[in-house]
Scaffold this motif. Structure first.
Motif, PDB file in Angstrom:
ATOM      1  N   ALA A  70       0.815  -1.225   0.000  1.00  0.00           N
ATOM      2  CA  ALA A  70       0.000   0.000   0.000  1.00  0.00           C
ATOM      3  C   ALA A  70       0.846   1.271   0.000  1.00  0.00           C
ATOM      4  N   SER A  88      -2.636   3.804  -0.071  1.00  0.00           N
ATOM      5  CA  SER A  88      -2.534   4.454   1.243  1.00  0.00           C
ATOM      6  C   SER A  88      -2.793   5.948   1.132  1.00  0.00           C
ATOM      7  N   LYS A  93      -9.856   7.915   2.308  1.00  0.00           N
ATOM      8  CA  LYS A  93     -10.214   7.017   3.420  1.00  0.00           C
ATOM      9  C   LYS A  93     -11.718   6.767   3.495  1.00  0.00           C
ATOM     10  N   SER A 119      -4.812   1.585   4.070  1.00  0.00           N
ATOM     11  CA  SER A 119      -3.583   0.787   4.008  1.00  0.00           C
ATOM     12  C   SER A 119      -3.660  -0.448   4.909  1.00  0.00           C
ATOM     13  N   ARG A 145       1.586   3.839   7.392  1.00  0.00           N
ATOM     14  CA  ARG A 145       0.734   2.867   6.702  1.00  0.00           C
ATOM     15  C   ARG A 145       0.097   1.856   7.654  1.00  0.00           C
TER      16      ARG A 145
END
Length: 533
Positions: free
Chosen positions: A44, A49, A53, A180, A500
């Motif tokens: 990731a 990452s 989100k 991630s 991460r």
């Protein structure tokens, strides 16, 4: 073992340790295929990452008429919420309305309304937003998440941070995802089922010999090289997928990616409630503001063309100014550069469908099998984190014809490591952790549970005090947790751990980061020496 597994040839070799590569590896090994994966950096470490989100259906994609993509994503939200309640959870989004909201000029919906309602002059009417939210509520067979409601901003706390000109809003549901960590859990589960996962391992060349791929690998830590033979190759290189086709596998193809940079800023906490805002600009773009890591607010994203995958994406001064100006038009108190604590940027490898702008380029995934070299190659273009599991299933539909005894789809509803508890069981799990480990406070227990779920008990074991956890590097990160991340979760560097496997990089001083880095280097050396002995 199946007969084909006895000849030192793996069924599937996956290039790329992002969400698509790890998702495909997990699905494939669970169907009985032998699988090996190589990631040239950390899991990731690129696109997977650097997302916003959000585990969402993509409300704005409805304006591009990408109904299949939105339908699939909405169904996946609840499927995956049940499988990983520790790293994903529901969030409510507040969408303030004002009459100056406009479409991106080249969406199919804006073009249609421009014909049938020319007097709107590109404005996005309230009835259309409500229609879109009605579709959003009902396209995916919603069971867990709440539906859309209307909010009077003059009477509710959601209106307190906003400029006084905003009087009404719509509130709807989407989900948060620790992006991630989702990649790492896919890799861990794949490994537990028999896949071999290699990090810091670069694929230097690939060639076909006698109907089998010969993959040359280089360990970037030791410079050691080796070869792996595979019956089929999966190119899940993300931003590098086109480069792998042309320069690593060396085949001619008209398929390509469009690299689009999405940048984000993280600021001090801008408001007290736990809901997100969905802001719509006069340019047709949207920006989210999201409560982040308890003490911060995440703002994003942009859509900018990015020319070269090998050039590390950064949030440019122009993008920073754009995001600050965008949200400041909505808030009572303007946000400035002084409020920023961190910025990050990622490159989305969108399938190049010839769209006129980065914003308009499709977010859907495209999977192409190429047998021109004499052995099968699957190239993975595009995709979004919400639909990664469905992408993996679709990839296996193209892979399994080459393996007659491969098993059936199995991943829907199967819990990830640490996720074997009810969707609404987070608070109970936090309480159980605090009851067993009396020295851990609520904030610390919450962080552990939202990272490790039920595996928090495996990580902590029978420790009786804080001192039993070893050295404290700051922000309640101790040797014991770092050792877990190194031995169980493929972490090699302080950056892997702090940015991460967690976001503790927001809280540790430079001195603490240096101390952590030195400790991890020494721990790695000791592990290598013990292995050699």
């Amino acid at each position: 073992m199946k007969e084909r597994d006895t000849h030192d040839v793996v069924d599937l070799f996956v290039i790329g340790g992002g969400i698509n590569g790890c998702g495909i590896a997990r699905d494939a090994v669970g169907r009985g295929l032998s699988v090996e994966l190589a990631e040239m950096n950390d899991l990731a470490s690129a696109t997977s990452s650097a997302s916003t989100k959000l585990f969402h259906g993509g409300l704005r994609y409805l304006e591009y008429w990408e109904v299949r993509l939105v339908h699939e994503a909405l169904k996946e939200r609840e499927t995956l919420l049940r499988a990983m309640p520790h790293i994903s959870w529901p969030m409510r989004f507040v969408l303030p309305y004002h009459k100056d909201m406009r479409f991106e000029s080249d969406t199919p919906t804006s073009k249609l309304l421009g014909v049938v309602m020319p007097w709107m002059k590109g404005r996005r009417p309230a009835w259309l937003i409500r229609l879109g939210l009605f579709m959003y509520d009902n396209l995916g067979g919603r069971q867990i998440l709440k539906g859309t409601t209307a909010i009077d901003l003059k009477r509710n706390p959601e209106g307190v941070p906003l400029d006084d000109r905003f009087e009404r809003a719509y509130e709807y549901s989407d989900c948060w995802i620790e992006d991630s960590r989702l990649v790492v859990l896919n890799a861990r589960d794949a490994q537990a089922r028999g896949a071999k996962i290699n990090v810091q391992t670069k694929v230097t060349s690939v060639e076909q010999k006698d109907g089998v791929w010969v993959v040359a690998l280089q360990d970037r830590s030791s410079d050691e090289t080796r070869e792996v033979r595979a019956r089929m190759l999966v190119n899940a290189g993300g931003p590098w997928v086109e480069d792998i086709i042309r320069n690593t596998v060396r085949i001619n193809s008209s398929e390509g990616v469009r690299l689009v940079r999405g940048s984000h800023i993280v600021t001090r906490k801008l408001y007290d409630h736990d809901k997100c805002y969905f802001f719509q600009g006069e340019d047709g773009r949207i920006v989210f503001t999201i409560p982040y890591e308890g003490d911060f607010t995440l703002i994003g994203t942009t859509d900018m063309e990015h020319a070269d995958a090998d050039v590390k994406p950064v949030c440019t001064p122009e993008e920073t100014d754009y995001l600050l100006a965008f949200v400041s038009k909505y808030l009572k108190t303007a946000v400035s550069r002084d409020d920023i604590v961190w910025t990050y940027s990622g490159v989305r490898p969108l399938y190049d469908d010839g769209a006129t702008s980065a914003v308009a380029a499709t977010r859907d995934y495209v999977l192409k099998v190429d047998e021109s070299a004499g052995a099968p190659l699957l190239n993975v273009f595009g995709g979004k984190i919400t639909t990664y599991r469905k992408l993996a299933e679709s990839a296996l539909e193209k892979i399994t014809p080459f393996f007659s005894d491969a098993g059936a789809p199995w991943t829907a509803g199967v819990a990830f490591p640490g996720g074997d508890f009810p969707v609404d069981g987070v608070d109970d799990l936090i309480a159980r952790v605090m009851k067993k480990y009396r020295f851990i406070n609520t904030k610390w227990a919450t962080r552990l549970v939202k990272a490790y779920g039920t595996e928090t008990f495996d990580l902590l074991g029978d420790v009786a005090s804080k001192e039993d956890l070893g050295r404290d590097f700051g922000a309640d990160l101790h040797e014991r947790e770092v050792s877990w991340l190194m031995t169980k979760e493929f972490a090699r560097t302080a950056e892997d751990v702090l940015w991460r496997r967690s976001k503790l990089g927001l809280r540790l001083s430079a001195q603490s980061v240096d101390a952590l880095s030195e400790w991890m280097k020494n721990a790695q050396k000791m592990s290598e020496q013990q292995g050699a002995a």
